[in-house]
Write a protein that holds these residues in place. Sequence first.
Motif, PDB file in Angstrom:
ATOM      1  N   TYR A  44       0.822  -1.213   0.000  1.00 57.20           N
ATOM      2  CA  TYR A  44       0.000   0.000   0.000  1.00 57.20           C
ATOM      3  C   TYR A  44       0.857   1.265   0.000  1.00 57.20           C
ATOM      4  O   TYR A  44       0.593   2.212  -0.767  1.00 57.20           O
ATOM      5  CB  TYR A  44      -0.927  -0.011   1.222  1.00 57.20           C
ATOM      6  CG  TYR A  44      -1.590   1.329   1.478  1.00 57.20           C
ATOM      7  CD1 TYR A  44      -2.729   1.706   0.766  1.00 57.20           C
ATOM      8  CD2 TYR A  44      -1.061   2.220   2.410  1.00 57.20           C
ATOM      9  CE1 TYR A  44      -3.331   2.945   0.981  1.00 57.20           C
ATOM     10  CE2 TYR A  44      -1.660   3.459   2.634  1.00 57.20           C
ATOM     11  CZ  TYR A  44      -2.787   3.815   1.915  1.00 57.20           C
ATOM     12  OH  TYR A  44      -3.369   5.039   2.124  1.00 57.20           O
ATOM     13  N   HIS A  46       0.794   4.169  -2.669  1.00 54.12           N
ATOM     14  CA  HIS A  46       0.205   5.434  -2.247  1.00 54.12           C
ATOM     15  C   HIS A  46       1.204   6.586  -2.269  1.00 54.12           C
ATOM     16  O   HIS A  46       0.908   7.676  -2.789  1.00 54.12           O
ATOM     17  CB  HIS A  46      -0.387   5.288  -0.842  1.00 54.12           C
ATOM     18  CG  HIS A  46      -1.065   6.525  -0.342  1.00 54.12           C
ATOM     19  ND1 HIS A  46      -0.411   7.495   0.398  1.00 54.12           N
ATOM     20  CD2 HIS A  46      -2.338   6.976  -0.503  1.00 54.12           C
ATOM     21  CE1 HIS A  46      -1.246   8.470   0.680  1.00 54.12           C
ATOM     22  NE2 HIS A  46      -2.420   8.185   0.147  1.00 54.12           N
ATOM     23  N   LEU A  66      -5.138   0.415  -3.183  1.00 49.32           N
ATOM     24  CA  LEU A  66      -5.712   1.651  -2.651  1.00 49.32           C
ATOM     25  C   LEU A  66      -7.187   1.475  -2.322  1.00 49.32           C
ATOM     26  O   LEU A  66      -7.973   1.060  -3.168  1.00 49.32           O
ATOM     27  CB  LEU A  66      -5.533   2.791  -3.662  1.00 49.32           C
ATOM     28  CG  LEU A  66      -4.080   3.157  -4.009  1.00 49.32           C
ATOM     29  CD1 LEU A  66      -4.052   4.335  -4.956  1.00 49.32           C
ATOM     30  CD2 LEU A  66      -3.250   3.439  -2.758  1.00 49.32           C
TER      31      LEU A  66
END
Length: 364
Positions: free
Chosen positions: A112, A116, A149
Amino acid sequence: MKILLLGEYSNVHNTLAQGLRQLGHEVTVASNGDFWKDYPRDIDLARTPGKLGGIRLMAKVLCQLPHWRGYDVVQLINPMFLELKAERIRPVYRYLRRHNKKMVLCALGMDYYWVHENITRKPLRYSDFNIGEQLRTDPVALRDRDDWLDTPKGRLNQLIANDCDAIVATPYENYACYQPLFPEKTTFIPFPIKPITNLSPLTPHSSPLKLFIGISRGRSAYKGTDIMLRAAEDVQRQHPDLLEIIKVEGVPFEEYQRLMDNSDAIMDQLYSYTPAMNALLAMSKGIIVIGGGEEENYEILNEKELRPIVNVQPNYESVRHELELLVLHPERIATLKRQSQEYVLRHHDYLKVARQYEQLYSEE
């Protein structure tokens, strides 16, 4: 210490386990062998295809859980350390957290925070997800964005990162994503490589330069292999007597290694700042890496002298230029090969790396 290493990524946990055992620790590796690569492990957690495969793996994990208690350290290769849905992994993590002393999360690749940070804060000039301020839109990049996401996988990653005792970020790129968010618990430790003891002495180079390119099916554009291959083929057309291309796709790992052993140089991961396990293994054999070798890579290792990697920018022109320079100046090759081996011994020797993990595990 009693240590459980869960999951595998390009032989990191298997190699680390060998180093930790040399230092006197009791280590168990439980993994799927990193899918088709089939790296060694003590407990096989490979999943067979289909829904039934998931049920069987979950049953095996549930049977193992009583044995995964009382460890001084449990280290996860990734938030998705099992081939199960994130919703199934979450209670397994909670159980491990309750019944063991220290939980360590590895930040080694796709997760993640890698996705991100590279599409929002953009700490790197280029990555799997951005080139400067422009976001990449190739299908694999978009798929990985959608995968992490605002999904159960992403939320699991956030839970573990906030809850665990320590985060080991490797390489520099992942450190750049994690350290600003978790400065108190993020540590950089290099990849571990086990020295090869039966290497033949490096011999003077003779043309043509044998260039190895491994192609991952379905991920060529994402990793930049398509650009690297096109540049290599154009250099070969221009200098047919100076360059030979060894192109490999979809072969077992042992065959892949054998073919790579016969090369002088490899091209690997256009969008990387640093060499990963495949490139480092090649370097340990005296094979030159053309790929990620940015100054940030050397700075985080405090390396002031060696510059063995032929660094390229993430575009066709840079790859072609650097490769053409290499084939036209073969006098550089012996030095780059020798420096490649020295670089791995200096920074990535598995015992040295294991001691760094040992120190992290021992911290209160």
